[in-house]
Structure formats: structure tokens, C-alpha cells
Design a protein around this motif. Structure first.
Motif, PDB file in Angstrom:
ATOM      1  N   GLN A  32     -97.717 -58.831   1.695  1.00  0.00           N
ATOM      2  CA  GLN A  32     -98.103 -57.790   0.742  1.00  0.00           C
ATOM      3  C   GLN A  32     -97.610 -56.425   1.213  1.00  0.00           C
ATOM      4  OE1 GLN A  32    -102.382 -58.282   0.480  1.00  0.00           O
ATOM      5  NE2 GLN A  32    -102.226 -59.605  -1.320  1.00  0.00           N
ATOM      6  N   ARG A  33     -97.704 -56.183   2.510  1.00  0.00           N
ATOM      7  CA  ARG A  33     -97.263 -54.898   3.056  1.00  0.00           C
ATOM      8  C   ARG A  33     -95.757 -54.719   2.878  1.00  0.00           C
ATOM      9  NH1 ARG A  33     -99.457 -51.294   6.422  1.00  0.00           N
ATOM     10  NH2 ARG A  33    -101.244 -52.662   6.785  1.00  0.00           N
ATOM     11  N   GLU A  34     -94.979 -55.755   3.157  1.00  0.00           N
ATOM     12  CA  GLU A  34     -93.522 -55.657   3.035  1.00  0.00           C
ATOM     13  C   GLU A  34     -93.109 -55.409   1.586  1.00  0.00           C
ATOM     14  OE1 GLU A  34     -92.128 -58.569   6.731  1.00  0.00           O
ATOM     15  OE2 GLU A  34     -92.597 -59.422   4.764  1.00  0.00           O
ATOM     16  N   LEU A  35     -93.748 -56.102   0.656  1.00  0.00           N
ATOM     17  CA  LEU A  35     -93.438 -55.881  -0.755  1.00  0.00           C
ATOM     18  C   LEU A  35     -93.779 -54.454  -1.162  1.00  0.00           C
ATOM     19  CD1 LEU A  35     -92.643 -56.768  -3.600  1.00  0.00           C
ATOM     20  CD2 LEU A  35     -94.969 -57.670  -3.895  1.00  0.00           C
ATOM     21  N   ALA A  36     -94.941 -53.978  -0.721  1.00  0.00           N
ATOM     22  CA  ALA A  36     -95.372 -52.625  -1.081  1.00  0.00           C
ATOM     23  C   ALA A  36     -94.402 -51.576  -0.564  1.00  0.00           C
ATOM     24  CB  ALA A  36     -96.775 -52.369  -0.534  1.00  0.00           C
ATOM     25  N   VAL A  37     -93.985 -51.724   0.692  1.00  0.00           N
ATOM     26  CA  VAL A  37     -93.084 -50.745   1.292  1.00  0.00           C
ATOM     27  C   VAL A  37     -91.736 -50.733   0.581  1.00  0.00           C
ATOM     28  CG1 VAL A  37     -91.745 -50.234   3.370  1.00  0.00           C
ATOM     29  CG2 VAL A  37     -94.185 -50.721   3.553  1.00  0.00           C
ATOM     30  N   ARG A  38     -91.198 -51.911   0.307  1.00  0.00           N
ATOM     31  CA  ARG A  38     -89.880 -51.982  -0.332  1.00  0.00           C
ATOM     32  C   ARG A  38     -89.910 -51.487  -1.772  1.00  0.00           C
ATOM     33  NH1 ARG A  38     -87.061 -57.653   1.733  1.00  0.00           N
ATOM     34  NH2 ARG A  38     -87.660 -57.467   3.934  1.00  0.00           N
TER      35      ARG A  38
ATOM     36  N   VAL B  58    -100.113 -50.768  -0.558  1.00  0.00           N
ATOM     37  CA  VAL B  58    -100.543 -52.129  -0.242  1.00  0.00           C
ATOM     38  C   VAL B  58    -101.783 -52.476  -1.059  1.00  0.00           C
ATOM     39  CG1 VAL B  58    -101.310 -53.682   1.588  1.00  0.00           C
ATOM     40  CG2 VAL B  58     -99.604 -51.934   2.090  1.00  0.00           C
ATOM     41  N   ARG B  59    -102.664 -51.508  -1.224  1.00  0.00           N
ATOM     42  CA  ARG B  59    -103.895 -51.747  -1.988  1.00  0.00           C
ATOM     43  C   ARG B  59    -103.570 -52.160  -3.421  1.00  0.00           C
ATOM     44  NH1 ARG B  59    -108.446 -47.188  -2.033  1.00  0.00           N
ATOM     45  NH2 ARG B  59    -108.505 -47.886   0.143  1.00  0.00           N
ATOM     46  N   ALA B  60    -102.559 -51.515  -4.019  1.00  0.00           N
ATOM     47  CA  ALA B  60    -102.197 -51.858  -5.396  1.00  0.00           C
ATOM     48  C   ALA B  60    -101.719 -53.305  -5.483  1.00  0.00           C
ATOM     49  CB  ALA B  60    -101.114 -50.912  -5.905  1.00  0.00           C
ATOM     50  N   VAL B  61    -100.876 -53.722  -4.538  1.00  0.00           N
ATOM     51  CA  VAL B  61    -100.394 -55.106  -4.542  1.00  0.00           C
ATOM     52  C   VAL B  61    -101.567 -56.072  -4.396  1.00  0.00           C
ATOM     53  CG1 VAL B  61     -98.988 -56.808  -3.316  1.00  0.00           C
ATOM     54  CG2 VAL B  61     -98.127 -54.481  -3.636  1.00  0.00           C
ATOM     55  N   ARG B  62    -102.474 -55.746  -3.491  1.00  0.00           N
ATOM     56  CA  ARG B  62    -103.632 -56.609  -3.261  1.00  0.00           C
ATOM     57  C   ARG B  62    -104.489 -56.709  -4.523  1.00  0.00           C
ATOM     58  NH1 ARG B  62    -105.980 -53.787   0.648  1.00  0.00           N
ATOM     59  NH2 ARG B  62    -104.541 -54.661   2.179  1.00  0.00           N
ATOM     60  N   TYR B  63    -104.725 -55.576  -5.177  1.00  0.00           N
ATOM     61  CA  TYR B  63    -105.554 -55.571  -6.381  1.00  0.00           C
ATOM     62  C   TYR B  63    -104.883 -56.320  -7.529  1.00  0.00           C
ATOM     63  CZ  TYR B  63    -109.009 -52.265  -4.540  1.00  0.00           C
ATOM     64  OH  TYR B  63    -110.012 -51.664  -3.825  1.00  0.00           O
ATOM     65  N   TRP B  64    -103.564 -56.168  -7.661  1.00  0.00           N
ATOM     66  CA  TRP B  64    -102.854 -56.891  -8.719  1.00  0.00           C
ATOM     67  C   TRP B  64    -102.977 -58.394  -8.513  1.00  0.00           C
ATOM     68  CZ3 TRP B  64     -98.225 -53.198  -7.767  1.00  0.00           C
ATOM     69  CH2 TRP B  64     -98.400 -52.030  -8.526  1.00  0.00           C
TER      70      TRP B  64
ATOM     71  N   VAL C 127     -87.371 -55.952  -6.177  1.00  0.00           N
ATOM     72  CA  VAL C 127     -87.551 -56.452  -4.814  1.00  0.00           C
ATOM     73  C   VAL C 127     -87.638 -57.974  -4.813  1.00  0.00           C
ATOM     74  CG1 VAL C 127     -89.089 -56.486  -2.819  1.00  0.00           C
ATOM     75  CG2 VAL C 127     -88.665 -54.331  -4.019  1.00  0.00           C
ATOM     76  N   LEU C 128     -88.424 -58.522  -5.727  1.00  0.00           N
ATOM     77  CA  LEU C 128     -88.597 -59.973  -5.788  1.00  0.00           C
ATOM     78  C   LEU C 128     -87.304 -60.685  -6.164  1.00  0.00           C
ATOM     79  CD1 LEU C 128     -92.086 -60.158  -7.551  1.00  0.00           C
ATOM     80  CD2 LEU C 128     -91.574 -60.545  -5.126  1.00  0.00           C
ATOM     81  N   ASP C 129     -86.476 -60.022  -6.965  1.00  0.00           N
ATOM     82  CA  ASP C 129     -85.202 -60.619  -7.373  1.00  0.00           C
ATOM     83  C   ASP C 129     -84.131 -60.484  -6.295  1.00  0.00           C
ATOM     84  OD1 ASP C 129     -86.300 -61.337  -9.770  1.00  0.00           O
ATOM     85  OD2 ASP C 129     -85.437 -59.670 -10.914  1.00  0.00           O
ATOM     86  N   GLY C 130     -84.457 -59.719  -5.239  1.00  0.00           N
ATOM     87  CA  GLY C 130     -83.484 -59.537  -4.165  1.00  0.00           C
ATOM     88  C   GLY C 130     -82.327 -58.653  -4.552  1.00  0.00           C
TER      89      GLY C 130
ATOM     90  N   ARG D  56     -91.927 -45.208   5.382  1.00  0.00           N
ATOM     91  CA  ARG D  56     -91.156 -46.226   4.657  1.00  0.00           C
ATOM     92  C   ARG D  56     -91.179 -45.969   3.154  1.00  0.00           C
ATOM     93  NH1 ARG D  56     -93.746 -50.214   8.390  1.00  0.00           N
ATOM     94  NH2 ARG D  56     -92.129 -51.017   9.794  1.00  0.00           N
ATOM     95  N   ARG D  57     -92.347 -45.666   2.631  1.00  0.00           N
ATOM     96  CA  ARG D  57     -92.446 -45.407   1.188  1.00  0.00           C
ATOM     97  C   ARG D  57     -91.636 -44.176   0.814  1.00  0.00           C
ATOM     98  NH1 ARG D  57     -97.882 -46.928   2.118  1.00  0.00           N
ATOM     99  NH2 ARG D  57     -98.532 -44.746   2.238  1.00  0.00           N
ATOM    100  N   MET D  58     -91.655 -43.174   1.675  1.00  0.00           N
ATOM    101  CA  MET D  58     -90.897 -41.956   1.401  1.00  0.00           C
ATOM    102  C   MET D  58     -89.398 -42.230   1.370  1.00  0.00           C
ATOM    103  SD  MET D  58     -88.873 -39.477   3.052  1.00  0.00           S
ATOM    104  CE  MET D  58     -89.300 -39.592   4.795  1.00  0.00           C
ATOM    105  N   LEU D  59     -88.910 -43.037   2.291  1.00  0.00           N
ATOM    106  CA  LEU D  59     -87.474 -43.285   2.409  1.00  0.00           C
ATOM    107  C   LEU D  59     -86.943 -44.194   1.311  1.00  0.00           C
ATOM    108  CD1 LEU D  59     -87.186 -43.761   6.270  1.00  0.00           C
ATOM    109  CD2 LEU D  59     -86.287 -41.849   4.927  1.00  0.00           C
ATOM    110  N   GLY D  60     -87.774 -45.090   0.801  1.00  0.00           N
ATOM    111  CA  GLY D  60     -87.297 -46.011  -0.213  1.00  0.00           C
ATOM    112  C   GLY D  60     -86.544 -47.182   0.396  1.00  0.00           C
ATOM    113  N   PRO D  61     -85.804 -47.928  -0.425  1.00  0.00           N
ATOM    114  CA  PRO D  61     -85.237 -49.202   0.023  1.00  0.00           C
ATOM    115  C   PRO D  61     -83.923 -49.130   0.788  1.00  0.00           C
ATOM    116  CG  PRO D  61     -84.747 -48.869  -2.287  1.00  0.00           C
ATOM    117  CD  PRO D  61     -85.610 -47.705  -1.866  1.00  0.00           C
ATOM    118  N   THR D  62     -83.282 -47.964   0.866  1.00  0.00           N
ATOM    119  CA  THR D  62     -81.940 -47.937   1.457  1.00  0.00           C
ATOM    120  C   THR D  62     -81.921 -47.584   2.935  1.00  0.00           C
ATOM    121  OG1 THR D  62     -81.558 -45.616   0.859  1.00  0.00           O
ATOM    122  CG2 THR D  62     -80.956 -47.291  -0.767  1.00  0.00           C
TER     123      THR D  62
END
Length: 253
Positions: free
Chosen positions: A23-29, A34-40, A59-62, A140-146
């Protein structure tokens, strides 16, 4: 595979686990909490907003990061993150200091002990392990996926970046090539490369941060290389040429 609207939480959990993400890795990417992912996933919150949903789906589609998502980090002067200026401004001071610490020494491991020394002057609160992890997640959230902020060792981090993503690597590469050209007698090329290396600088590194960052060995070493390059450019012995590019920034003595 598109997320199922009817059973969004179950669909999200299944696809996340299939992708091998926590959940943490998905949230960061995806740039969500993380709380939002957990609640969803637990069904406490209904389907997220379309913007968040699209980020999660990518993210899920890679899918590779879009070119417009790439950021460029500037350390040689006031700390800047082109493409993430607003997000950088929202970082709490300790998280910003952690980011500055790993950015001044990109692609190198920064231990938890070093982080503690810089953030709390060696006197951390009892909750420092949790706090460091939280600051790392915020960066990590600030930097985004790149750009990757990688966890290493026992609570340490490494900022994994390419040369074109941060001015520190650009400067050191150019200065290294300049020194090599000079040692081989190609002083004209050395002059050009030293001039290009100084163009990476906008002022003293990490202006506005605590002395523990401004006086960090990595900061001191970079400043020494700057002065060495500046010395070559100001020397009248370099094939009688005078530096005619933009005036390099004057660093405090």
C-alpha cells in the motif's frame, strides 16, 4: 486492466497485489496518501476522484512516467525542484532538510545516523525512526514518479537520479571532463568545459538551510571544486584567453 467501479476496493487490492506493490509503495508512486489507499481498499471511502484514480491506474498498469512528469533538481544555489515548486514549498522543514541532505550527495547512501545528526543535531526524539520514515514518504510524494528515493540499510536513503535530473551531477561530470582535458594539454577544451561547469551554479549551495547542511562535507567539497574551476578560468595562463561567458556567481568566502 481497468479498476472495477462496482467493487473498487477489492479490485484495487487485487491489482495492487498482482503488481507486487505494498500500500505504501502504491501511494508513493501515485502521489496519494497511504491512508487513502487503505481506506479505498477497506471500503471506508468510495471511488476516488478521477485525477487520483488515473494516477493509481497508471501505476498499476506499469506505464512509464510521462515526459512532462520529469523533474530537475537544483542544489547549487537555493534548493529548487523544477516541475514540483509548489510541492516543495509544502514540505515541512525536517522533510525539506532530509531532501536537501540526499540531494547534495545524489546516488550515494545516506545513513540514518547522518540523517539524525543533520535533522536533530545528534539528539533525536524517541520517535525519530517513525518521523524519518514519514519525512521520506513526504519527499517521495513531492518528487513524483521520475525520481527514486530508495530506502537503504537500516533507515537510510539514497536519491537515485540521472545526470540530467540534478545540477550536482552535471557540474561534477563537466568539471571532471575539464580536468581530464587540461591534464592532456587540451587547454582550450578545458577552458570551455570549466566555463560550462560554472554555469550550473546559481549561488551558494542550499541557501537558507541550517549550517549542518551548508557546512556538510559534500557541500564543502562541491564548493572547493567550484573555486578550483573558477581559478582556472581567471588564470591568464590559459592560452591567453579571457572568460567571456556569463559571470559566475560569487560565493561567500
Amino acid at each position: 486492466m481497468a479498476l472495477d467501479d462496482g467493487q473498487f476496493g477489492d479490485s484495487l487490492r487485487t491489482q495492487r497485489q498482482t503488481a507486487g506493490l505494498t500500500q505504501r509503495e502504491l501511494a508513493v508512486r501515485a502521489g496519494v496518501s497511504v491512508r487513502a489507499v487503505r481506506y479505498w481498499e477497506n471500503g471506508h471511502i468510495n471511488t476516488p476522484r478521477m485525477a487520483s484514480r488515473q494516477l493509481i491506474q497508471r501505476v498499476l498498469d506499469g506505464a512509464p512516467p510521462r515526459a512532462c512528469d520529469r523533474v530537475r533538481i537544483g542544489v547549487l544555489g537555493p534548493l529548487v525542484v523544477h516541475g514540483r515548486s509548489r510541492e516543495l514549498g509544502l514540505l515541512r522543514p525536517k522533510a525539506a532538510a532530509l531532501f536537501a541532505l540526499v540531494a547534495i550527495q545524489p546516488n550515494n547512501e545516506v545513513s540514518r545516523d547522518e540523517i539524525v545528526d543533520v535533522l536533530w543535531d545528534g539528539r533525536p526524539p524517541s520517535s525519530h525512526v517513525r518521523l524519518i520514515r514519514g519525512h521520506g514518504d513526504a519527499v517521495r510524494r513531492m518528487l513524483g514518479p521520475t525520481v527514486d528515493l530508495v530506502s537503504v540499510g537500516r533507515g537510510g536513503y539514497r536519491l537515485r537520479v540521472e545526470r540530467d535530473q540534478i545540477d550536482v551531477l552535471e557540474f561534477t561530470a563537466l568539471a571532471g571532463r575539464a580536468a581530464a582535458a587540461y591534464s592532456m594539454g587540451d587547454v582550450t577544451r578545458a577552458f570551455e568545459l570549466y566555463a560550462a561547469s560554472l554555469a550550473c551554479w546559481r549561488g551558494s549551495p542550499l541557501v537558507g538551510f541550517d549550517r549542518r547542511l551548508r557546512d556538510h562535507p559534500a557541500t564543502v567539497a562541491l564548493t572547493a571544486r567550484y573555486r578550483a574551476a573558477e581559478s582556472v578560468l581567471s588564470s591568464r595562463t590559459v592560452v591567453g584567453m579571457q572568460y567571456s561567458g556569463s559571470t559566475p556567481p560569487t560565493l561567500p568566502a
